[in-house]
Design a protein around this motif. Structure first.
Motif, mmCIF file in Angstrom:
data_model
loop_
_atom_site.group_PDB
_atom_site.id
_atom_site.type_symbol
_atom_site.label_atom_id
_atom_site.label_comp_id
_atom_site.label_asym_id
_atom_site.label_seq_id
_atom_site.Cartn_x
_atom_site.Cartn_y
_atom_site.Cartn_z
ATOM 1 N N GLU A 1 0.837 -1.207 0.000
ATOM 2 C CA GLU A 1 0.000 0.000 0.000
ATOM 3 C C GLU A 1 0.871 1.255 0.000
ATOM 4 O OE1 GLU A 1 -3.411 2.186 2.709
ATOM 5 O OE2 GLU A 1 -3.088 0.047 2.966
ATOM 6 N N ALA A 2 1.946 1.228 0.775
ATOM 7 C CA ALA A 2 2.854 2.383 0.811
ATOM 8 C C ALA A 2 3.529 2.573 -0.547
ATOM 9 C CB ALA A 2 3.894 2.197 1.911
ATOM 10 N N LYS A 3 3.923 1.481 -1.205
ATOM 11 C CA LYS A 3 4.526 1.576 -2.542
ATOM 12 C C LYS A 3 3.520 2.140 -3.542
ATOM 13 C CE LYS A 3 6.773 -1.794 -4.317
ATOM 14 N NZ LYS A 3 7.141 -3.161 -4.739
ATOM 15 N N ASN A 4 2.270 1.686 -3.473
ATOM 16 C CA ASN A 4 1.236 2.187 -4.368
ATOM 17 C C ASN A 4 1.025 3.686 -4.164
ATOM 18 O OD1 ASN A 4 0.889 -0.428 -5.307
ATOM 19 N ND2 ASN A 4 -0.951 -0.806 -4.106
ATOM 20 N N ASP A 5 0.982 4.126 -2.892
ATOM 21 C CA ASP A 5 0.804 5.549 -2.585
ATOM 22 C C ASP A 5 1.979 6.367 -3.123
ATOM 23 O OD1 ASP A 5 -1.568 4.973 -1.289
ATOM 24 O OD2 ASP A 5 -0.740 5.182 0.740
ATOM 25 N N LEU A 6 3.193 5.868 -2.921
ATOM 26 C CA LEU A 6 4.386 6.560 -3.408
ATOM 27 C C LEU A 6 4.346 6.679 -4.924
ATOM 28 C CD1 LEU A 6 7.214 7.785 -3.040
ATOM 29 C CD2 LEU A 6 8.121 5.457 -3.049
ATOM 30 N N ALA A 7 4.032 5.597 -5.614
ATOM 31 C CA ALA A 7 3.977 5.608 -7.079
ATOM 32 C C ALA A 7 2.929 6.604 -7.574
ATOM 33 C CB ALA A 7 3.687 4.207 -7.602
ATOM 34 N N ALA A 8 1.780 6.649 -6.922
ATOM 35 C CA ALA A 8 0.715 7.567 -7.335
ATOM 36 C C ALA A 8 1.129 9.023 -7.136
ATOM 37 C CB ALA A 8 -0.567 7.277 -6.550
ATOM 38 N N GLN B 1 3.424 10.849 -9.903
ATOM 39 C CA GLN B 1 2.758 11.379 -11.096
ATOM 40 C C GLN B 1 3.613 11.283 -12.351
ATOM 41 O OE1 GLN B 1 1.493 15.335 -10.002
ATOM 42 N NE2 GLN B 1 -0.160 14.568 -8.741
ATOM 43 N N ASP B 2 4.334 10.179 -12.483
ATOM 44 C CA ASP B 2 5.164 9.990 -13.678
ATOM 45 C C ASP B 2 4.921 8.630 -14.328
ATOM 46 O OD1 ASP B 2 6.387 8.208 -11.954
ATOM 47 O OD2 ASP B 2 8.405 9.012 -12.221
ATOM 48 N N GLY B 3 3.775 8.030 -14.021
ATOM 49 C CA GLY B 3 3.464 6.728 -14.592
ATOM 50 C C GLY B 3 4.031 5.568 -13.796
ATOM 51 N N SER B 4 4.597 5.857 -12.636
ATOM 52 C CA SER B 4 5.164 4.801 -11.802
ATOM 53 C C SER B 4 4.062 3.863 -11.333
ATOM 54 C CB SER B 4 5.865 5.394 -10.574
ATOM 55 O OG SER B 4 6.955 6.177 -10.969
ATOM 56 N N SER B 5 4.479 2.662 -10.991
ATOM 57 C CA SER B 5 3.538 1.648 -10.531
ATOM 58 C C SER B 5 4.039 1.055 -9.227
ATOM 59 C CB SER B 5 3.435 0.553 -11.595
ATOM 60 O OG SER B 5 2.888 -0.620 -11.054
ATOM 61 N N GLY B 6 3.088 0.728 -8.348
ATOM 62 C CA GLY B 6 3.442 0.082 -7.094
ATOM 63 C C GLY B 6 4.004 -1.314 -7.292
ATOM 64 N N ALA B 7 3.906 -1.850 -8.525
ATOM 65 C CA ALA B 7 4.462 -3.169 -8.821
ATOM 66 C C ALA B 7 5.974 -3.111 -9.034
ATOM 67 C CB ALA B 7 3.782 -3.754 -10.058
ATOM 68 N N GLU B 8 6.505 -1.907 -9.191
ATOM 69 C CA GLU B 8 7.951 -1.761 -9.392
ATOM 70 C C GLU B 8 8.688 -2.023 -8.084
ATOM 71 O OE1 GLU B 8 9.166 1.818 -11.627
ATOM 72 O OE2 GLU B 8 7.012 2.180 -11.802
ATOM 73 N N PRO B 9 9.952 -2.438 -8.180
ATOM 74 C CA PRO B 9 10.744 -2.590 -6.947
ATOM 75 C C PRO B 9 10.828 -1.256 -6.194
ATOM 76 C CG PRO B 9 11.872 -3.593 -8.808
ATOM 77 C CD PRO B 9 10.697 -2.837 -9.368
ATOM 78 N N LEU B 10 10.809 -1.323 -4.889
ATOM 79 C CA LEU B 10 10.841 -0.113 -4.068
ATOM 80 C C LEU B 10 12.040 0.764 -4.403
ATOM 81 C CD1 LEU B 10 9.620 1.567 -1.807
ATOM 82 C CD2 LEU B 10 10.850 0.155 -0.169
ATOM 83 N N GLN B 11 13.216 0.172 -4.588
ATOM 84 C CA GLN B 11 14.416 0.967 -4.878
ATOM 85 C C GLN B 11 14.261 1.733 -6.193
ATOM 86 O OE1 GLN B 11 17.088 1.356 -2.656
ATOM 87 N NE2 GLN B 11 17.410 3.073 -4.032
#
Length: 173
Positions: A51-58, A61-71
């Motif tokens: 959930e934290a990764k999803n929030d960070l990705a959102a 605002q550059d098309g990032s996804s919470g499915a990407e590795p955290l690093q």
């Protein structure tokens, strides 16, 4: 060290705590922080991390996804514009060059305190630089060449004869 069949419960607990990973869930919950707790299941802690990764990705605002590795997400974080400052003595050359920056400057502010001259250059608007001259509040300095901005710095020329002039500068990305 192996325990014998007469080991006390405290000896068994102590031996178990010495095994790598026995406290992994509690350690992970501690690193993740609230809302994860040491009493959560590993699945619950994983859900908090996702959930934290999803929030960070959102928020990126550059098309990032919470499915990407955290690093991968962390490496792309924008933490603000870079800036640098310093000073440079004019020397025998009329060209003053600042390089070795880790960014291309878009705003350059220079002050020469001997005669209280201050200059500002914006790579975006090219002002108050005009007609091969720095425009300052009190005076214009004749320049033999325009300001040159490179990927790692900038240079400008000042026809002043005094070789000991010190230019103090600050630049922003």
């Amino acid at each position: 060290m192996p325990l014998d069949n007469t080991a006390k419960l405290s000896d068994i607990i102590s031996a178990l705590q010495g095994i790598e990973g026995i406290n992994a869930k509690a350690d992970l919950a501690s690193v993740v922080g609230s809302p994860a707790t040491a009493n959560d299941t590993m699945a619950a802690i994983n859900a908090v991390i996702q959930e934290a990764k999803n929030d960070l990705a959102a928020k990126m605002q550059d098309g990032s996804s919470g499915a990407e590795p955290l690093q991968s997400l962390v490496d792309r974080l924008f933490v603000g514009k870079k800036w640098a400052s310093g000073s440079k003595i004019k020397g025998s050359s009329n060209t003053i060059t600042i390089n070795g920056l880790s960014f291309k400057p878009t705003l350059i502010i220079v002050e020469e305190t001997d005669s209280n001259r201050k200059f500002v250059y914006s790579a975006n608007t090219k002002t108050p630089y005009y007609n091969d001259r720095w425009i300052s509040q009190n005076q214009t300095i004749a320049m033999s060449s325009p300001v040159v901005v490179s990927n790692d710095g900038f240079s400008f020329s000042d026809a002043a004869l005094n070789q000991s002039l010190v230019y103090y500068w600050i630049v922003y990305e």
